[in-house]
Scaffold this active site. Sequence first.
Site, PDB file in Angstrom:
ATOM      1  N   HIS A 108       0.709  -0.872   0.146  1.00  0.00           N
ATOM      2  CA  HIS A 108      -0.091  -0.195  -0.274  1.00  0.00           C
ATOM      3  C   HIS A 108       0.907   1.305  -0.075  1.00  0.00           C
ATOM      4  O   HIS A 108       1.903   1.250   0.529  1.00  0.00           O
ATOM      5  CB  HIS A 108      -0.650  -0.071   1.311  1.00  0.00           C
ATOM      6  N   GLY A 135      18.529 -18.128   3.393  1.00  0.00           N
ATOM      7  CA  GLY A 135      16.810 -18.170   3.817  1.00  0.00           C
ATOM      8  C   GLY A 135      16.588 -16.890   4.617  1.00  0.00           C
ATOM      9  O   GLY A 135      17.214 -15.779   5.874  1.00  0.00           O
TER      10      GLY A 135
END
Length: 180
Positions: A108, A135
């Site tokens: 947003h 990771g």
Amino acid sequence: MDGIMQMNLKRMLHLNGIKRTLNLFLINHVFVGTKPLACNMKRKLLRGIGCPVGDGTTIVGPIECKGTIAIGNNCWIGKNCKVNGNGTVQIGDNCDLGPEVTFQTGGHAIGDRTRRAGEGEIYHQVIGNGTWIGGRSTICNNSTVGNGCVVAACACVVHDVPDNTLVGGVPAKVIRSLEV
């Protein structure tokens, strides 16, 4: 659009949603592991829902994919890879993704004080050839990670990363250049 065309469109979109859900279920629960048969089936199932996957690519799984992902040849996609949002992720050839790498392809704009989560945005992310993403790293915004890069484990990439660069941290910052 007349009523019959609208019904056909709704039916087609519904069937595509069912196919996507079924294919992801098969990838995540039936064709588990990294044996050649499982890897071949996962590639075919992803291709069947519009997510091209190159030859020789291994997807450990499970994989969660709300957006669209395109994966090059000879890649390794670790367990629990996630594509959140409605955007796209393009991964080049010979890339390695550690476990739990997340691509945030939606977000947003910052809104006004009455609601800070403003208008929705869709992002498109690119991972260059030969890149290694450690990771639990997260890729955000319209970020491009160049060719031959290393993204350290748990990094949060919010800006473009130049070719042959090691980045790490939150937000990810350049640690050093890598040999070409």
